[in-house]
Each structure stands twice: as structure tokens, then as C-alpha cells.
Design an enzyme around this catalytic site. Structure first.
Site, short mmCIF file in Angstrom:
data_model
loop_
_atom_site.label_atom_id
_atom_site.label_comp_id
_atom_site.label_asym_id
_atom_site.label_seq_id
_atom_site.Cartn_x
_atom_site.Cartn_y
_atom_site.Cartn_z
N HIS A 190 0.83 -1.22 0.00
CA HIS A 190 0.00 0.00 0.00
C HIS A 190 0.85 1.26 0.00
O HIS A 190 2.07 1.22 0.19
CB HIS A 190 -0.96 -0.01 1.20
CG HIS A 190 -0.28 0.00 2.54
ND1 HIS A 190 0.28 1.14 3.09
CD2 HIS A 190 -0.08 -0.99 3.45
CE1 HIS A 190 0.78 0.85 4.28
NE2 HIS A 190 0.58 -0.44 4.52
N CYS A 206 2.99 -4.86 6.76
CA CYS A 206 2.64 -4.64 5.37
C CYS A 206 3.83 -4.04 4.61
O CYS A 206 4.84 -3.64 5.19
CB CYS A 206 1.44 -3.71 5.26
SG CYS A 206 -0.13 -4.46 5.78
#
Length: 307
Positions: A190, A206
């Protein structure tokens, strides 16, 4: 003999396009070398985060390549090495490959002609990004962030206040403007609402990217693109059949929080060989990895490998 860093004259393949380009022609055959080292002349007001963004490299990669330079006040007119030469990891050139110690993401084009390379942020100590094989299962624009139970507990312990249950798209959303889900997991590739942290171990597991980089992936890669997350701090390659290149990165911190040391595998030992001169040349890079592609100086007694 002095260790020789790969300069322009040694590079076979050049980056395509502008100074900040991250797309490279894939080398032919078994060659793994792409890109070339660049050098930035410091002007007043420069600092490493700004330089890293300018050249689209990671913050820690820039620090490792320039260990004796103050990252916040680099001397004016000094030369900063930009680590834009690299060896493609020894893995099938398909889809997305994220090499954790490098803090880099490679995307291999479906036509197998080019590769794009991006700096990424990964999980910090205790919240490591896992080594895994997965795929892009979902693409989200303006994603909503719903912190997990563990995130709520950790945030309260660290800050003494409650974290919002839902954070909508916008400047306060840590996912930025785009997100790609890995399989059925909670892990995402992301964007970010903070420029600082790309090219560092700063996330909850992440993969973080600059907004313009994740937008490129969002716009250009299809669902079901294969993703492999690997842990390979040492990469080697024979170029032109006999030229020995090696690239050493700082291994990930161990589970107990101690700084890891570079482990030399049997494959790397065979690659370097038994010449004491080669090991003497490599020792400084093993003790303090710079993440730069270097060439082992040829030894007169060595027999060239066949083309």
C-alpha cells in the site's frame, strides 16, 4: 588489491528514461546485473530523505552506501553514492519479488523484457513481514483502514489512548491512496500518508511504497499477479562468463532484537573460491554491508569460465 565498486564502465545495461527511472532492460542469459551507480553532489539544504526521494531509492539503502556521511547534514559539495546498480535475485523472473533485506520490490513485465524496481518499507522488529508466496487478490483505491485487535492493544499501550475503529480515506489514513491485498491474508502492499519510512523497517508487517509508486502498480498490474517475498541478503553473479559480482545487504534483525551478521552460505563460498585475496577484499563488506554491487578483483591464477 582494492575492492572495485561497479562503475559506469562496468555496467552492461542502463536504466531506461530519466534520471529517476526505475525501469531496466532485463539482462540476457544468466546475467543479473542491472542499473548503474549514480553520484549526487550535495548542495545546501540537501538531506538523505530528500535525496532518497529524488532518486527513488530507500533511506536505509542510502545510509548503508554512505556510512560516513551525516544523513541530516551532508557536507556541501560532497559526493553521495546513489545505489542504483543491483543484481536481480536468483529467482524466477515472474510477477512481483520483494527481497526483505534489500527493502526493494521488483516487478517483472509479462513480456519478460523489463523490470521495475521500487524502494519499500517493511515490518519493524517484532512485526516482521513474512517470507511467503502469494498473489494479488484485490486492488483498492482510497482504502479504508480498520485496525486489528492487536493494533488497538499496541496503540493503547504505546500512547495511552484509544485508536479509531475505522479511519476513512484521506490524509490520516496510513494506507495512502491505493492498496493491493496479498491472497487471503491481512497483508497489503500500500501507499502511505508519511513520506518518511519508505526504505525502512517501519510498518506493522505490510509493504509500504511511495504514493506514485503504488499508483503505478495499481494501474499496471493485473489481479492474480504472483508475489514472492524472499530473504536473501547476499546475491552473486558471473558476468561475461568470468567477472565475479557480489552484493551484500545487512540481514534482518534477529528475533531477540540483536543485529544479525552476514552468513556466508555454501553457494557463496563456492562462488568466492579459496583465494585468500578475495576473502580479504570481502571482509569489510561482510562486517559493514553497503548494499553496493562490487567486483572481486581477478586473480591471475584463475581460469576464466566458458562464455
Amino acid at each position: 588489491m582494492k575492492m572495485k565498486v561497479i562503475y559506469l564502465s562496468l555496467v552492461i545495461l542502463m536504466a531506461i528514461g530519466t534520471l529517476n527511472a526505475t525501469e531496466y532492460q532485463l539482462p540476457q542469459g544468466k546475467s543479473r546485473l542491472i542499473g548503474h551507480e549514480q553520484y549526487h553532489t550535495v548542495i545546501k539544504g540537501d538531506y538523505f530523505q530528500q535525496i532518497a526521494e529524488q532518486y527513488n531509492v530507500g533511506f536505509l539503502a542510502l545510509m548503508a552506501a554512505n556510512p560516513n556521511v551525516d544523513p541530516f547534514l551532508p557536507p556541501v559539495n560532497s559526493q553521495v553514492t546513489i545505489p542504483k546498480a543491483m543484481l536481480i535475485p536468483p529467482i524466477r523472473r515472474v510477477g512481483i519479488v520483494i527481497n526483505l533485506p534489500e527493502l526493494r520490490l521488483y516487478y517483472f513485465s509479462p513480456d519478460k523484457k523489463t523490470v521495475r524496481v521500487f524502494p519499500v518499507g517493511i515490518g519493524r522488529e517484532g512485526l516482521e513481514t513474512p517470507v511467503a508466496t502469494s498473489y494479488i487478490s484485490e486492488k483498492r483505491e482510497n482504502p479504508v483502514w480498520r485496525p486489528t485487535k492487536e493494533m488497538h492493544e499496541r496503540y493503547f499501550a504505546e500512547h495511552g489512548k484509544k485508536l479509531a475503529d475505522v479511519v476513512p480515506a484521506g490524509p490520516d489514513n496510513p494506507f495512502g491512496k491505493y492498496a493491493l491485498r496479498l491472497g487471503t491474508s491481512e497483508y497489503l502492499i500500500h501507499g502511505s500518508n508519511k513520506r518518511f519510512g519508505i526504505g525502512m523497517r517501519a510498518s506493522s508487517g505490510c509493504i509500504r511504497m511511495y504514493d506514485e509508486d503504488i499508483k503505478w502498480l495499481y494501474d499496471n498490474i493485473p489481479l492474480n499477479t504472483k508475489v514472492r517475498i524472499i530473504d536473501q541478503p547476499v546475491k552473486v553473479s558471473y558476468e561475461n562468463g568470468h567477472k565475479k559480482l557480489i552484493e551484500i545487504h545487512q540481514p534482518l534483525t534477529e528475533e531477540d532484537g540483536n543485529k544479525s551478521t552476514v552468513k556466508i552460505s555454501d553457494v557463496v563460498q563456492r562462488f568466492v573460491g579459496t583465494e585468500r585475496a578475495h576473502w580479504h577484499q570481502l571482509l569489510p563488506f561482510i562486517e559493514q554491508p553497503k548494499g553496493l554491487v562490487v567486483e572481486l578483483e581477478p586473480i591471475a591464477s584463475e581460469v576464466k569460465r566458458p562464455q
